[in-house]
Design a protein around this motif. Structure first.
Motif, PDB file in Angstrom:
ATOM      1  N   GLY A  43       0.775  -1.235   0.000  1.00  0.00           N
ATOM      2  CA  GLY A  43       0.000   0.000   0.000  1.00  0.00           C
ATOM      3  C   GLY A  43       0.806   1.284   0.000  1.00  0.00           C
ATOM      4  N   SER A  44       2.123   1.220   0.075  1.00  0.00           N
ATOM      5  CA  SER A  44       2.938   2.438   0.132  1.00  0.00           C
ATOM      6  C   SER A  44       2.780   3.314  -1.105  1.00  0.00           C
ATOM      7  CB  SER A  44       4.419   2.092   0.295  1.00  0.00           C
ATOM      8  OG  SER A  44       4.648   1.505   1.539  1.00  0.00           O
ATOM      9  N   CYS A  45       2.496   2.711  -2.227  1.00  0.00           N
ATOM     10  CA  CYS A  45       2.427   3.433  -3.495  1.00  0.00           C
ATOM     11  C   CYS A  45       1.007   3.865  -3.866  1.00  0.00           C
ATOM     12  CB  CYS A  45       2.978   2.549  -4.606  1.00  0.00           C
ATOM     13  SG  CYS A  45       1.957   1.074  -4.901  1.00  0.00           S
ATOM     14  N   THR A  46       0.100   3.840  -2.904  1.00  0.00           N
ATOM     15  CA  THR A  46      -1.302   4.147  -3.193  1.00  0.00           C
ATOM     16  C   THR A  46      -1.484   5.591  -3.655  1.00  0.00           C
ATOM     17  OG1 THR A  46      -2.049   2.494  -1.604  1.00  0.00           O
ATOM     18  CG2 THR A  46      -3.625   4.213  -2.186  1.00  0.00           C
ATOM     19  N   VAL A  47      -2.244   5.730  -4.725  1.00  0.00           N
ATOM     20  CA  VAL A  47      -2.687   7.026  -5.243  1.00  0.00           C
ATOM     21  C   VAL A  47      -4.203   6.930  -5.401  1.00  0.00           C
ATOM     22  CG1 VAL A  47      -0.513   7.509  -6.447  1.00  0.00           C
ATOM     23  CG2 VAL A  47      -2.366   6.359  -7.677  1.00  0.00           C
ATOM     24  N   LEU A  48      -4.839   8.058  -5.627  1.00  0.00           N
ATOM     25  CA  LEU A  48      -6.273   8.048  -5.906  1.00  0.00           C
ATOM     26  C   LEU A  48      -6.462   8.178  -7.409  1.00  0.00           C
ATOM     27  CD1 LEU A  48      -7.631  10.402  -3.108  1.00  0.00           C
ATOM     28  CD2 LEU A  48      -7.303   7.919  -3.063  1.00  0.00           C
ATOM     29  N   MET A 105      -3.547   8.482   1.547  1.00  0.00           N
ATOM     30  CA  MET A 105      -4.411   8.476   0.369  1.00  0.00           C
ATOM     31  C   MET A 105      -5.691   7.686   0.603  1.00  0.00           C
ATOM     32  SD  MET A 105      -2.637  10.532  -1.274  1.00  0.00           S
ATOM     33  CE  MET A 105      -3.695  10.664  -2.697  1.00  0.00           C
ATOM     34  N   SER A 106      -5.582   6.525   1.234  1.00  0.00           N
ATOM     35  CA  SER A 106      -6.785   5.732   1.517  1.00  0.00           C
ATOM     36  C   SER A 106      -7.675   6.429   2.539  1.00  0.00           C
ATOM     37  CB  SER A 106      -6.401   4.337   2.014  1.00  0.00           C
ATOM     38  OG  SER A 106      -5.823   3.593   0.966  1.00  0.00           O
ATOM     39  N   ALA A 107      -7.067   7.069   3.539  1.00  0.00           N
ATOM     40  CA  ALA A 107      -7.841   7.779   4.550  1.00  0.00           C
ATOM     41  C   ALA A 107      -8.542   8.997   3.948  1.00  0.00           C
ATOM     42  CB  ALA A 107      -6.940   8.187   5.707  1.00  0.00           C
ATOM     43  N   VAL A 108      -7.865   9.707   3.070  1.00  0.00           N
ATOM     44  CA  VAL A 108      -8.484  10.861   2.403  1.00  0.00           C
ATOM     45  C   VAL A 108      -9.708  10.407   1.608  1.00  0.00           C
ATOM     46  CG1 VAL A 108      -8.151  12.518   0.500  1.00  0.00           C
ATOM     47  CG2 VAL A 108      -6.472  12.365   2.348  1.00  0.00           C
ATOM     48  N   ALA A 109      -9.578   9.324   0.866  1.00  0.00           N
ATOM     49  CA  ALA A 109     -10.723   8.815   0.097  1.00  0.00           C
ATOM     50  C   ALA A 109     -11.888   8.468   1.017  1.00  0.00           C
ATOM     51  CB  ALA A 109     -10.305   7.599  -0.722  1.00  0.00           C
ATOM     52  N   LEU A 110     -11.584   7.847   2.151  1.00  0.00           N
ATOM     53  CA  LEU A 110     -12.634   7.477   3.098  1.00  0.00           C
ATOM     54  C   LEU A 110     -13.300   8.713   3.688  1.00  0.00           C
ATOM     55  CD1 LEU A 110     -14.057   5.205   4.703  1.00  0.00           C
ATOM     56  CD2 LEU A 110     -12.268   5.481   6.433  1.00  0.00           C
TER      57      LEU A 110
END
Length: 153
Positions: A43-48, A105-110
């Motif tokens: 998950g380190s490379c996660t983008v939206l 990034m995952s938290a921002v989406a949530l």
């Protein structure tokens, strides 16, 4: 290839079948996207991509064409941080911090989803992120603080 990155059109000469993370980091100089496992597991490379958290290390660059891509550099500013950024800064959950870009990034989406969010929702949203520091409880606390802040605004 024309790309829409962090709200701006960017041009990339990187091979279309090359992994998106290399174009983002090496060609477009977006160092907030971090390479971890290289297989989409950490998950380190996660983008939206169009608002959906997506790992970029196992995604061909051509998959970004016609999409809106947000990297950590496109979330908030120093003057006006996103509520998740502010909460992470306040809580200081990371020890090494390597995983935090993807978690952000995952938290921002949530948080930006606009729906009611519980601690279980946060755990589910961040389940794909590996953190060896053991700071997950502080990350969850920070994300829940951001959720509360967004609800009161």
């Amino acid at each position: 290839m024309e790309l829409m990155i962090n709200g701006a059109k960017r041009s990339s000469g990187y091979p279309a079948n090359g992994m998106a993370i290399f174009a983002l980091r090496n060609e477009l100089n977006l160092k907030g996207v971090r390479m971890g496992c290289g297989e989409g597991h950490c998950g380190s490379c996660t983008v939206l991509i169009d608002g959906v958290p997506t790992t970029s290390c196992n995604l061909p660059l051509e998959a970004l064409a016609g999409k809106h891509v947000t990297t950590p550099e496109g979330v908030g500013t120093l003057e006006h941080p996103h509520p998740v950024q502010a909460a992470l800064l306040e809580e200081q959950p990371g020890q090494c911090g390597f995983c935090l870009s993807g978690i952000l990034m995952s938290a921002v989406a949530l948080v930006d989803s606009g729906r009611a969010v519980s601690e279980d929702d946060v755990r589910a949203a961040l389940d794909a992120h590996l953190c060896r520091c053991g700071s997950q409880p502080r990350v969850i606390k920070a994300v829940m603080a951001a959720v509360k802040k967004v609800k009161t605004v």
